[in-house]
Scaffold this motif. Structure first.
Motif, PDB file in Angstrom:
ATOM      1  N   ASP A 345       0.881  -1.168   0.000  1.00 19.46           N
ATOM      2  CA  ASP A 345       0.000   0.000   0.000  1.00 19.46           C
ATOM      3  C   ASP A 345       0.917   1.216   0.000  1.00 19.46           C
ATOM      4  N   SER A 364      -7.259   5.095  -3.646  1.00 16.74           N
ATOM      5  CA  SER A 364      -8.355   4.426  -2.940  1.00 16.74           C
ATOM      6  C   SER A 364      -8.823   5.256  -1.743  1.00 16.74           C
ATOM      7  N   LYS A 380      -3.848   7.490  -0.920  1.00 14.97           N
ATOM      8  CA  LYS A 380      -3.535   6.067  -0.774  1.00 14.97           C
ATOM      9  C   LYS A 380      -3.706   5.360  -2.110  1.00 14.97           C
ATOM     10  N   GLU A 382      -3.400   1.366  -3.747  1.00 13.60           N
ATOM     11  CA  GLU A 382      -3.213  -0.061  -3.483  1.00 13.60           C
ATOM     12  C   GLU A 382      -2.519  -0.683  -4.692  1.00 13.60           C
ATOM     13  N   TYR A 384      -1.610  -3.607  -6.419  1.00 15.67           N
ATOM     14  CA  TYR A 384      -1.904  -5.042  -6.492  1.00 15.67           C
ATOM     15  C   TYR A 384      -0.785  -5.797  -7.197  1.00 15.67           C
TER      16      TYR A 384
END
Length: 397
Positions: A345, A364, A380, A382, A384
């Motif tokens: 993150d 996010s 933020k 994320e 993946y």
């Protein structure tokens, strides 16, 4: 008698920075406070003297812990002078002590907070002179007793400041000519990131190391107030309980964890900044918990092991003509995150929301905060791994 005084609860107000109010309320709640109200830049709560001492030692996002003791309505100068003069000031200040008043005035018939502070000071000094022939001196820099006067629409609340020097000034930071993050804000950013104190933290633009130093304090369960410079305000109060304070302080010292709890990595392009970061970390006695390296952000990579968080406060580019440079920097940051930090993150704290668009990743969360007067966001992302991330089509700028 001392025991009764220790346990009697009273109202307090903890001040903080915009956007950190909920985090501070949670910190206070964990210490046992009864939360009364979460306002703007302040949390009102109830607790006893032990909690007052613990809040000053442990709250990472607090700026001051205030103890309100008087309130009244003051429509004009005469009323303000009269009402301040009605308080028995020997309950709060001794004639041989120094004091200072900080005032904040909002939506009032009084236009200048300095004038309000001066008028209140005159009322206090005149009372001492009339009753004892002695008067306490004013010391704006380092007073024994700090008073806080808050006036909203001519309603006045007077508080004792239990903190002394602002709590965000931890005391570990060495002389610096850069503009680092305020320590309470740095701690707040980590807590807003829901970091658990265990996962790896990488700051690839660490500057003088404030985010990582605060991370080490969280991970090792170190009370930030242990670094506080000079006395806390409550140590000069007439009802200061020295034995209780020594117990609270000893408990905090014993809570510290000596074994490293998290992997903390910092790097920066500037060797000077890295040297400064090392000095700050050594001053805090945390050199065993953080690893530093001189490295360009484009070369930053995730260390081996389970993914954690990558967090940074890149430059905002406030000087004229820096737009292209900032756009390129934020694009590089985005490329590095995409390529080298899959599974992490990422959190970027910035006051340049235009340049942040060049990161090229979907946020996010977007949390509004301020860095001094600068309107900022904690963004933020994320990151993946593999198939969960669908690459967006590249667009030519």
């Amino acid at each position: 008698m001392a025991q009764a005084r220790r346990s009697a609860p009273f109202y307090m107000t903890a001040t903080t920075q915009f956007g950190l109010e909920e985090i501070l309320a949670e910190e206070l709640y964990q210490l046992g406070a009864e939360i009364e109200k979460i306002g703007q830049r302040a949390v009102e709560f109830v607790g006893d003297m032990q909690l007052c001492y613990e809040a000053n030692l442990w709250c990472r996002t607090a700026v001051r812990i205030l103890r309100p003791f008087a309130g009244f309505y003051a429509p004009n100068e005469k009323a303000l002078y009269r009402e301040v003069g009605r308080i028995n000031w020997q309950d709060y200040i001794q004639p041989d002590q120094t004091f200072a008043i900080t005032s904040v005035v909002n939506n009032s018939t009084f236009e200048h907070s300095l004038f309000v502070a001066q008028l209140a000071k005159d009322a206090i000094v005149d009372q001492f002179r009339d009753r004892t022939g002695q008067r306490p001196s004013v010391d704006v820099k380092n007073p024994d007793i700090r008073l806080h006067l808050h006036m909203l629409e001519n309603e006045v609340v007077l508080s004792l400041d239990s903190s002394g020097e602002s709590l965000h000034k931890r005391g570990y930071r060495q002389q610096t000519n850069v503009a680092p993050l305020n320590e309470a804000l740095a701690a707040g950013i980590l807590l807003l990131a829901d970091w658990d104190g265990k996962k790896t933290v990488v700051d690839p633009m660490c500057g003088s190391g404030t985010l990582l130093t605060e991370a080490a304090l969280i991970a090792q369960r170190i009370a930030p107030g242990l670094y506080h410079q000079g006395k806390f305000g409550f140590e000069n109060w007439p009802d200061f309980d020295k034995a209780l304070w020594e117990t609270v302080r000893l408990d905090a010292e014993q809570a510290r964890l000596d074994e490293p709890q998290a992997l903390l990595y910092g790097s920066d392009l500037s060797p000077e900044f890295i040297e400064l970061a090392r000095e700050n970390v050594e001053a805090a006695g945390l050199e065993d918990f953080i690893r530093f390296a001189v490295r360009d952000v484009k070369d930053a990579t995730a260390p081996k092991g389970e993914p954690g968080i990558v967090i940074m406060n890149p430059p905002y580019g406030e000087r004229i003509g820096e737009e292209a440079e900032m756009d390129a920097l934020y694009k590089t940051i985005g490329d590095t995150l995409k390529t080298n930090f899959q599974g992490y993150d990422a959190f970027i704290f910035t006051g340049n929301l235009e340049a942040a668009k060049r990161v090229g990743l979907k946020t996010s969360r977007r949390i509004p905060l301020y860095n001094g007067p600068i309107d900022c966001r904690l963004l933020k992302y994320e990151l993946y791994r593999g198939s969960r991330r669908t690459p967006a089509p590249e667009t030519q700028e």
